[in-house]
Design a protein around this motif. Structure first.
Motif, short mmCIF file in Angstrom:
data_model
loop_
_atom_site.label_atom_id
_atom_site.label_comp_id
_atom_site.label_asym_id
_atom_site.label_seq_id
_atom_site.Cartn_x
_atom_site.Cartn_y
_atom_site.Cartn_z
N ILE A 100 4.37 4.38 -1.31
CA ILE A 100 4.75 5.74 -1.15
C ILE A 100 4.59 6.37 0.40
O ILE A 100 5.51 6.93 0.73
CB ILE A 100 4.64 7.01 -2.08
N ASN A 101 3.24 6.02 0.33
CA ASN A 101 2.85 6.70 2.15
C ASN A 101 3.89 5.37 2.94
O ASN A 101 4.19 6.18 3.94
CB ASN A 101 1.54 6.13 2.20
N ALA A 102 4.03 4.26 3.23
CA ALA A 102 5.11 3.44 3.75
C ALA A 102 6.68 4.12 3.77
O ALA A 102 7.27 3.93 4.61
CB ALA A 102 5.16 1.87 3.73
N TRP A 103 6.58 4.85 2.61
CA TRP A 103 8.02 5.67 2.52
C TRP A 103 8.44 6.65 3.54
O TRP A 103 8.97 6.58 4.65
CB TRP A 103 8.31 6.01 0.91
N TYR A 104 7.00 6.99 3.60
CA TYR A 104 6.50 8.40 3.80
C TYR A 104 6.28 8.48 5.85
O TYR A 104 6.94 9.10 6.46
CB TYR A 104 6.15 9.14 3.74
#
Length: 128
Positions: A100-104
């Motif tokens: 999720i952090n990579a997505w954001y």
């Protein structure tokens, strides 16, 4: 703790004013339903707008057909070989925090969302 409306959004992010209002409203509505107002408190509207801006930007880049669109759709680049022109991507998927952090991390809006999230929400309470 109310969800922002189109007029609020385009004042803060005028770069999205050329996108049709129903499209922006759809993204704001989705972000508003995904984020828990009780977790975000007074920053709920800010979080919704950042989440919507992040997703609108990724959609805009992907639709442009640029190399950034390819990267946004596939994941961040993990390695590049010059001689044989080989590119490896880090996949984005799953529900763990690093995915999720990579997505954001793919847009400036998403990075600001992550910064706001870490300042506002206890890690134990993070829904996303």
């Amino acid at each position: 703790n109310t969800a922002p409306v189109y007029a609020d959004f385009v004042v803060i992010y005028p770069e999205f004013s050329e996108i049709a209002r129903p499209v922006v409203d759809t993204y704001l509505g989705l972000s508003g339903r995904l984020l828990d107002a009780s977790e975000w408190g007074e920053f709920y509207s800010d979080a919704v707008m950042l989440d919507a801006a992040h997703n609108l930007q990724l959609t805009r880049v992907a639709q442009s057909g640029s190399k950034g669109g390819l990267q946004a759709a596939t994941g961040s680049i993990s390695s590049v070989s010059v001689a044989g022109m080989s590119i490896s991507f880090n996949p984005v998927g799953g529900n763990d925090k690093s995915s999720i952090n990579a997505w954001y991390g793919k847009t400036a809006y998403g990075q600001m969302f992550l910064r706001l999230r870490s300042a506002c929400i206890s890690p134990a309470l993070m829904a996303i």
